[in-house]
Design a protein around this motif. Structure first.
Motif, PDB file in Angstrom:
ATOM      1  N   ASP A   1      33.077  36.773  40.742  1.00  0.00           N
ATOM      2  CA  ASP A   1      31.499  36.616  40.727  1.00  0.00           C
ATOM      3  C   ASP A   1      31.022  38.037  40.749  1.00  0.00           C
ATOM      4  N   GLY A   2      29.982  38.445  39.818  1.00  0.00           N
ATOM      5  CA  GLY A   2      29.469  39.652  39.820  1.00  0.00           C
ATOM      6  C   GLY A   2      29.945  40.667  38.917  1.00  0.00           C
ATOM      7  N   TRP A   3      30.459  40.048  37.605  1.00  0.00           N
ATOM      8  CA  TRP A   3      30.952  40.893  36.739  1.00  0.00           C
ATOM      9  C   TRP A   3      29.901  41.777  36.183  1.00  0.00           C
ATOM     10  N   PRO A   4      30.285  43.026  35.794  1.00  0.00           N
ATOM     11  CA  PRO A   4      29.303  43.978  35.459  1.00  0.00           C
ATOM     12  C   PRO A   4      28.561  43.654  34.423  1.00  0.00           C
ATOM     13  N   VAL A   5      27.222  43.839  34.458  1.00  0.00           N
ATOM     14  CA  VAL A   5      26.334  43.360  33.320  1.00  0.00           C
ATOM     15  C   VAL A   5      26.857  44.491  32.164  1.00  0.00           C
TER      16      VAL A   5
ATOM     17  N   ARG B   1      37.150  51.753  34.250  1.00  0.00           N
ATOM     18  CA  ARG B   1      36.539  52.216  35.418  1.00  0.00           C
ATOM     19  C   ARG B   1      35.310  51.541  36.009  1.00  0.00           C
ATOM     20  N   THR B   2      34.472  51.137  34.990  1.00  0.00           N
ATOM     21  CA  THR B   2      33.202  50.344  35.557  1.00  0.00           C
ATOM     22  C   THR B   2      33.617  49.042  36.276  1.00  0.00           C
TER      23      THR B   2
ATOM     24  N   GLY C   1      32.735  46.076  46.019  1.00  0.00           N
ATOM     25  CA  GLY C   1      32.412  44.245  46.094  1.00  0.00           C
ATOM     26  C   GLY C   1      31.393  43.542  45.479  1.00  0.00           C
ATOM     27  N   THR C   2      30.806  44.537  44.434  1.00  0.00           N
ATOM     28  CA  THR C   2      29.660  43.841  43.486  1.00  0.00           C
ATOM     29  C   THR C   2      30.195  43.026  42.667  1.00  0.00           C
ATOM     30  N   CYS C   3      31.672  42.939  42.408  1.00  0.00           N
ATOM     31  CA  CYS C   3      32.604  42.012  41.808  1.00  0.00           C
ATOM     32  C   CYS C   3      33.579  41.536  42.588  1.00  0.00           C
ATOM     33  N   GLN C   4      33.751  40.316  42.825  1.00  0.00           N
ATOM     34  CA  GLN C   4      34.908  39.791  43.765  1.00  0.00           C
ATOM     35  C   GLN C   4      35.296  38.209  43.437  1.00  0.00           C
ATOM     36  N   TRP C   5      36.410  38.211  43.785  1.00  0.00           N
ATOM     37  CA  TRP C   5      37.129  36.735  43.810  1.00  0.00           C
ATOM     38  C   TRP C   5      36.051  35.766  44.606  1.00  0.00           C
TER      39      TRP C   5
ATOM     40  N   PHE D   1      33.768  40.442  28.898  1.00  0.00           N
ATOM     41  CA  PHE D   1      34.379  39.625  29.818  1.00  0.00           C
ATOM     42  C   PHE D   1      35.835  39.418  29.258  1.00  0.00           C
ATOM     43  N   LEU D   2      36.738  40.541  29.541  1.00  0.00           N
ATOM     44  CA  LEU D   2      38.047  40.710  28.888  1.00  0.00           C
ATOM     45  C   LEU D   2      39.172  41.298  29.995  1.00  0.00           C
ATOM     46  N   ALA D   3      40.330  40.688  29.840  1.00  0.00           N
ATOM     47  CA  ALA D   3      41.390  41.485  30.876  1.00  0.00           C
ATOM     48  C   ALA D   3      41.197  42.814  30.512  1.00  0.00           C
TER      49      ALA D   3
END
Length: 70
Positions: A15-19, A36-37, A45-49, A23-25
């Protein structure tokens, strides 16, 4: 794929994948800046499980089924 191998199997999603970040491994990202992004988003914590609720998982499973039928 991610939806079937991760979300449906483990009941979690990112949740919160960087804009603007594809969306890749991380191993398939093209630049150090992309990696790094993602790393920074995970560290802050802006992107987390996120653990899906039973209802969210059922809805997700139904969405996958509908998409496959289309």
């Amino acid at each position: 794929n991610y939806d079937k191998s991760i979300v449906l199997v483990y009941g979690i999603k990112l949740d919160g994948w960087p804009v603007g970040l594809p969306f890749l491994a991380p191993s398939h990202m093209h630049t150090v800046v992309e990696v790094r992004t993602l790393r920074d988003a995970l560290k802050t914590g802006t992107c987390q499980w996120k653990k899906l609720t039973r209802r969210e998982l059922e809805d997700f499973r139904e969405d996958i089924r509908k998409h496959e039928e289309a």
